[in-house]
Design a protein around this motif. Structure first.
Motif, short mmCIF file in Angstrom:
data_model
loop_
_atom_site.label_atom_id
_atom_site.label_comp_id
_atom_site.label_asym_id
_atom_site.label_seq_id
_atom_site.Cartn_x
_atom_site.Cartn_y
_atom_site.Cartn_z
N THR A 149 32.15 31.88 38.49
CA THR A 149 32.42 32.80 37.49
C THR A 149 31.71 33.88 37.01
OG1 THR A 149 32.03 31.40 35.78
CG2 THR A 149 34.26 31.22 36.54
N SER A 150 30.60 34.06 37.96
CA SER A 150 29.47 34.97 37.66
C SER A 150 29.83 36.59 37.75
CB SER A 150 28.33 34.94 38.52
OG SER A 150 28.77 35.20 39.87
N ASN A 200 47.60 39.37 44.02
CA ASN A 200 47.42 39.45 45.29
C ASN A 200 46.55 40.27 45.96
OD1 ASN A 200 48.81 41.65 45.33
ND2 ASN A 200 50.67 40.62 46.14
N LYS A 201 45.48 41.02 44.92
CA LYS A 201 44.48 42.17 45.62
C LYS A 201 43.46 42.10 44.49
CE LYS A 201 46.75 45.62 47.03
NZ LYS A 201 47.30 47.14 47.06
N ARG A 202 42.37 42.32 45.26
CA ARG A 202 41.03 42.15 44.28
C ARG A 202 41.15 43.54 43.46
NH1 ARG A 202 36.86 43.95 46.84
NH2 ARG A 202 35.26 43.04 45.59
N ASP A 220 36.24 35.62 44.85
CA ASP A 220 35.42 35.62 45.84
C ASP A 220 34.20 36.59 44.97
OD1 ASP A 220 33.42 35.43 47.45
OD2 ASP A 220 34.60 36.22 49.05
N CYS A 221 33.31 36.28 44.28
CA CYS A 221 32.43 36.81 43.62
C CYS A 221 31.25 37.26 44.71
CB CYS A 221 31.66 36.17 42.65
SG CYS A 221 32.52 35.66 41.26
N PHE A 227 26.13 43.25 45.30
CA PHE A 227 26.31 44.78 45.10
C PHE A 227 25.46 45.49 44.24
CE2 PHE A 227 28.30 48.49 42.69
CZ PHE A 227 28.39 49.41 43.79
N ASN A 228 24.61 46.61 44.57
CA ASN A 228 23.57 46.88 43.60
C ASN A 228 24.21 48.53 43.11
OD1 ASN A 228 21.22 47.91 42.35
ND2 ASN A 228 19.96 48.31 44.19
#
Length: 383
Positions: A149-150, A200-202, A220-221, A227-228
């Motif tokens: 859950t980050s 159903n979509k990120r 999905d984290c 990512f920076n």
């Protein structure tokens, strides 16, 4: 595939083994009829029927299946829809075995009151799990690791792309239900009334947007964790990526705007206005028609080519006429070519050194191919 008469069940099985494409059989001892089938479990899955014997020829597929293992089961939950067939099973374990025997079966729902068993083509059913007393559902395979859950986004909404909504005691329960559905990519959760939306979509339908009292996250984290947001190697200061907008909102800063885009499945670039922190999420790299200079804005693609530009295919005194995306002033041809490379639609450029005009074009060689014209330099950006 076909049916015929054979003396024994064993002979029926042997005929299947010797027939290309045969995966299973059904045999009726009363009249010695044998059916050869090209799919494990038949066309719509296994189900009880008196007087028949059926089997998959390759028993190894089920050898490790534990019907009594409930690590992928959800008690008092329904996996609605995506039904193959339903029937009365002796118990939950028999229902599970019937699904395991069937090539297309991914999950089941079992009703405890009358032992009705539904075989389903999709993990989590058609639109994901929902709570319902008296049912127990399971996927044939599932991820039992701890939920990451980050990448929760507090006070953000992932609007749209809804599969279903229901009440969940916590965001962890909401996320767990999403993970059990093969179509669910993200969630939004409202702690005040415990409402959970499966999506159903990120990032939802049109990307994240701030909204008090909501918590949203992608299941999905991994892309969020790697990512920076502070990396500005793909950013262009005082440039606008106009058009191709998904949505806009006020963000805390440029980094928060970048994170919102990275969270959204279809977001490829952003434009951020420094004066009021307005953030535009965009579907196309470089916007709709490519970058153009504009003071007070900073724009970036989520991904870009940072290698040195190859300028070797410049054509002096040549015009790539037509197929224009936009034109503007650029200090040198390298800046013109870089702007083109930042646009997913741009394929070539024409540059006029006398007044520093740059044309971005959506076709290699322009609309009608190269033509001689003094004072112009043209090139395809991919040499």
């Amino acid at each position: 595939m076909r049916d015929f008469k054979t003396e024994t069940f064993e002979e029926c099985a042997q005929q299947c083994r010797e027939s290309e494409g045969c995966k299973c059989i059904t045999y009726r001892p009363s009249d010695k009829n044998c059916w050869l089938k090209n799919k494990r479990g038949g066309g719509n899955g296994a189900h009880p029927k008196d007087g028949l014997i059926s089997m998959n020829i390759d028993c190894g597929v089920n050898k490790n299946f534990q019907s009594s293992d409930r690590s992928c089961a959800m008690d008092n939950w329904d996996f609605g829809g995506a039904d193959m067939r339903d029937f009365r099973a002796a118990d939950f374990e028999e229902c599970s075995i019937a699904c395991s025997d069937s090539a297309d079966c991914r999950s089941i729902t079992f009703r405890k009151s009358d032992n009705n068993c539904w075989l389903k083509r999709k993990q989590g059913g058609d639109k994901g799990p929902r709570p319902q007393e008296g049912l127990i559902s399971r996927n044939m395979e599932c991820d039992t690791s701890d939920i990451d859950t980050s990448c929760q986004r507090s006070n953000y909404d992932f609007g749209g792309a809804d599969l279903r909504d229901f009440k969940a005691d916590s965001i962890q329960v909401c996320a767990g239900a999403c993970r059990m559905s093969q179509d669910c990519q993200s969630i939004t959760y409202r702690p005040s009334d415990k409402n959970c939306w499966l999506k159903n979509k990120r990032g939802g339908g049109n990307g994240p947007s701030p909204k008090d009292g909501l918590v949203s996250m992608n299941i999905d984290c991994s892309s969020s964790n790697s990512f920076n947001a502070a990396d500005k190697s793909c950013a262009m200061d005082n440039w606008d990526f106009a058009g191709a907008d998904m949505r806009d909102f006020r963000a805390a800063n440029f980094e928060a705007c970048s994170i919102a885009c990275n969270d959204a499945a279809e977001c490829k670039s952003i434009t951020f206005r420094k004066s009021d922190n307005n953030c535009w999420l965009k579907r196309d790299q470089g916007g709709d028609r490519g970058p153009n200079p504009k003071d007070g804005l900073i724009s970036r693609n989520m991904k870009c080519d940072t290698s040195e530009l190859d300028m070797s295919c410049q054509q002096q005194d040549t015009d790539f006429a037509g197929a224009d995306l936009r034109d503007y002033k650029a200090d040198k041809i390298e800046d013109c070519a870089l702007a083109c490379r930042m646009s997913q639609h741009c394929q070539s450029i024409t540059y006029r050194p006398s007044d520093k005009n740059c044309w971005l074009k959506n076709k290699r060689g322009g609309g009608n191919g190269p033509s001689s014209k003094g004072g112009l330099i043209s090139m395809n950006v991919s040499c």
